[in-house]
Design a protein around this motif. Sequence first.
Motif, PDB file in Angstrom:
ATOM      1  N   GLY A  74       0.832  -1.202   0.000  1.00 17.97           N
ATOM      2  CA  GLY A  74       0.000   0.000   0.000  1.00 17.97           C
ATOM      3  C   GLY A  74       0.865   1.249   0.000  1.00 17.97           C
ATOM      4  N   VAL A  75       1.912   1.246   0.842  1.00 19.67           N
ATOM      5  CA  VAL A  75       2.864   2.359   0.877  1.00 19.67           C
ATOM      6  C   VAL A  75       3.591   2.483  -0.462  1.00 19.67           C
ATOM      7  CG1 VAL A  75       4.988   3.213   1.955  1.00 19.67           C
ATOM      8  CG2 VAL A  75       3.172   2.236   3.377  1.00 19.67           C
ATOM      9  N   ILE A  76       4.011   1.347  -1.017  1.00 24.17           N
ATOM     10  CA  ILE A  76       4.735   1.358  -2.291  1.00 24.17           C
ATOM     11  C   ILE A  76       3.871   1.938  -3.407  1.00 24.17           C
ATOM     12  CG2 ILE A  76       5.592  -0.179  -4.116  1.00 24.17           C
ATOM     13  CD1 ILE A  76       6.801  -1.907  -1.870  1.00 24.17           C
ATOM     14  N   TRP A  77       2.613   1.527  -3.478  1.00 24.02           N
ATOM     15  CA  TRP A  77       1.727   2.062  -4.518  1.00 24.02           C
ATOM     16  C   TRP A  77       1.517   3.570  -4.357  1.00 24.02           C
ATOM     17  CZ3 TRP A  77       0.055   0.438  -9.073  1.00 24.02           C
ATOM     18  CH2 TRP A  77       0.082  -0.930  -9.363  1.00 24.02           C
ATOM     19  N   LEU A  78       1.470   4.043  -3.123  1.00 25.18           N
ATOM     20  CA  LEU A  78       1.335   5.490  -2.918  1.00 25.18           C
ATOM     21  C   LEU A  78       2.566   6.229  -3.435  1.00 25.18           C
ATOM     22  CD1 LEU A  78      -0.305   5.791   0.634  1.00 25.18           C
ATOM     23  CD2 LEU A  78      -1.352   6.288  -1.590  1.00 25.18           C
ATOM     24  N   TYR A  79       3.747   5.643  -3.213  1.00 23.94           N
ATOM     25  CA  TYR A  79       4.972   6.279  -3.719  1.00 23.94           C
ATOM     26  C   TYR A  79       4.984   6.264  -5.240  1.00 23.94           C
ATOM     27  CZ  TYR A  79       9.826   7.880  -3.415  1.00 23.94           C
ATOM     28  OH  TYR A  79      10.986   8.626  -3.500  1.00 23.94           O
ATOM     29  N   TRP A  80       4.519   5.167  -5.827  1.00 25.33           N
ATOM     30  CA  TRP A  80       4.413   5.123  -7.280  1.00 25.33           C
ATOM     31  C   TRP A  80       3.432   6.175  -7.785  1.00 25.33           C
ATOM     32  CZ3 TRP A  80       3.918  -0.944  -7.569  1.00 25.33           C
ATOM     33  CH2 TRP A  80       5.191  -1.507  -7.419  1.00 25.33           C
TER      34      TRP A  80
END
Length: 219
Positions: free
Chosen positions: A115-121
């Motif tokens: 979830g954090v990774i997708w937000l950074y993307w």
Amino acid sequence: MASVGLLYVGAVLIVNGLMLLGRVDGRAAAPLNFFVGGLQVFTPTYLIVTSGGDPDVVLGASGLYLFGFTYLYVGLNLTRGLDGTGLGWFSAFVAGCAVVYAGLNFGRLDDPAFGVIWLYWAVLWALFFLVLGLKREELTRFTGLVAVVAGVLTCAIPAFLLMTGVWADNVTTWAVLLAVLLLLSLAAFPALRERRTQMHGNVVQEQPAEQPAPAHRRR
């Protein structure tokens, strides 16, 4: 299989980030974009065809196309000398989808780290939109940094953790650690935002900030 693709997405993000930072020539970066873009189109297609209709597998694979099409688009732009506006507006679409995928990982898929990774993307592709779609060139260097960080922290390292079976046992820990590190990378914005410049003959000078008028002239 998706974790293998994630590793090479890390590679192409690092190379593209270095290109934005002026360290890699655009045409030299094109082949890797084609290689990884093709992989990121083949991989989700294979996963969906062999999923047996499992909705979670289809959902997880569907997001990979966003990146596969991005890298193929980048490769075409670099080799054909195309204007980046179309890619910029496509990046806005990717950024919006990434927010949705982030929510699904926090909720339905119970994977807060991704979830954090997708937000950074989502942030990274929003920057691509600003630089390419809206021609905010002063954000180019900062976008390059974010791309390099994304390649390492959101792709290469998670890919190795997934392939070695370590990821699933420490998802919450990875989520907190990634959130801290990724927020720290965004804090570099003031230092890497290119200052507006103007040309004076052959000399580039910074535009001074507008100064307030002296007190005796404010009447």
